[in-house]
Design a protein around this motif. Sequence first.
Motif: not given
Lengths: 56, 547
Positions: A42-45, B289-291, B297-299, B356-359
């Motif tokens: 949930k946090a990452k989204k 800021y990247l996500p 979302p972060i990988f 990997l987030t950008l993958n």
Amino acid sequence: MDIDHDTLVFFSKSWGLFYLLAFAICVLAYTFWPSNKKRFNKAKKSILDPEDKPWQ
Amino acid sequence: MVSTLTRSERQAAIGVSVLVAICGLAFAALGRHDVLEIHGFLILAFGLLCAFAVINGYYEPEPTDERLASYYDAPIKAGIALSMAWAVFALFIGVWVASLLAWPNLTFDQAWASFGRLRPVHTTGIIFGFGGNALIATSFHVMQRTSRARMPDQFSAWFVLIGFNLFCLLSVTGYLVGVTQSKEYAEAEWYADIWLVIVWVTYFILYVRTIARRKEPHIYVANWYFLAFILVVAILHIVNNIAVPVSLGHAKSYPVWSGVQDAMVQWWYGHNAVAFFLTAGFLGMLYYYLPVRAQRPIFSYRLSILSFWGITFFYMWAGSHHLHYTALPHWVQTLGMTFSVMLLVPSWASAGNALLTLNGAWHRVRDDATLRFMMVAAVFYGLSTFEGSFMAIRPVNSLSHYTDWTVGHVHAGALGWVALITFGSFYTLVPSLWKRERMYSPALVEVHFWLALAGTLVYIFAMWNSGVIQGLMWRTYTEEGTLAYSFIDSLVAMYPYYIARTLGGLLFFVGAIIGSYNIWMTVRAVPLAADRGSDIPDSSAVAVAGE
């Protein structure tokens, strides 16, 4: 008690090592604790939510 | 600015400004036989200027309770402006000091323009002026957004931002008149240091108060990085700057630490300044800021937690690798070396997590220069942490230490990682903060990107070459067992590289000017209903990276 170089080295090689290992176990347990999974997902989204107002 | 403060906050602001002015007057009186007098009058003028600014707007209408339905962004906007102003100033000084190495006559016979005085102006201006203001601005943004809560009051944030800039001003002007503690990245003298402690503790309290008001139950990982940055920098700054001034009327002080202990405390500070000022805080930027820019979302959120604790605990021990082959006990050197090598794991975890987030969104990286800034920053983060671990190994260090290789390594981190992630974050933040559709000119973002990348590459390749040649010339012996080259021989060999590094720095400097102009024009001129160009994230497809 006389604290010399050898005492400190012994302390860091024994207790220092175990303290770091114990700490690593705590961090790993927190990270992979099954019930935390939902919260992390949930946090990452939630940062992608375009709403730009504080919740009242 | 003053109109956003409540009446009681305006009174507090005037009170604090007057108090600062009185302290300045006292320093000017006590230090009238010392360079401290100049700083006394500077503090006095600064305090009076702030007081008059607040008094000038004192009778403006108070903000209504409607303000509580939005985030408090005014200090963030000011922080971005200050950060870019410091970047342009300090990069200019950087180009100047680089030119001094190739053309020493550029000091124009002025004491204040000598290399030893200008260099700390460059480093402090970049690290604290540019980096510090960027961290304060983005942390104010991230802490409010991820907590879904407005900061508790309007005054603290301004005190932190303006107070921090007073510290930067005192540092930089001090170096020019010869005031220095001679500790790297901690050159500012005791009175500036005490002031920074007050500012920094306020910063920490403000951050924790905002987190305490959060409506989102989980504290997003970027906040952990920002909090580690604030807390650890406070500890480092206090311990490394414990010193006794000659008297209250003298700028000069002497540290309580002596000999090799002083060296160890200094490099424990120095390396953790890199770790927590120039890494942890900027990783906070990266994880937010990247996500947001990539709309993905972060990988792996779990990996970000593991790398957080890894970085926090390993970095603390790495500082002694700056003191290989010195009077420092051998086992302490080995300890620092070992932890430096171990640091590669959490560092690459962060860099890999970002990439990997950008993958799966590489087409967006190709089209969007802002996202490309952050992608290249993650690559440079990975490269410079690898290089750092490598250079910390004792035999490698015997070649690299005291040479330009170290300078190249620092700039791979400062230009390639710190500055690029900052520019990427600013280009994401500025349109959203000022409610614009996009940056004034996506083409200029593109130009800035290529200038910054070209400048960084020219700079670090020049310094790698120069550093390795230097190291080899210093350790080459003749058959008779004497040194083959004199120091001057190595200096002559450096000459073309010094010109190349000046050129690299110049490219980066021009890029920063273009970036500042673009931000300025976005704030001033872009119509609110501009076309959605290539400079905005594509929010139509929110993809979930695999975990």
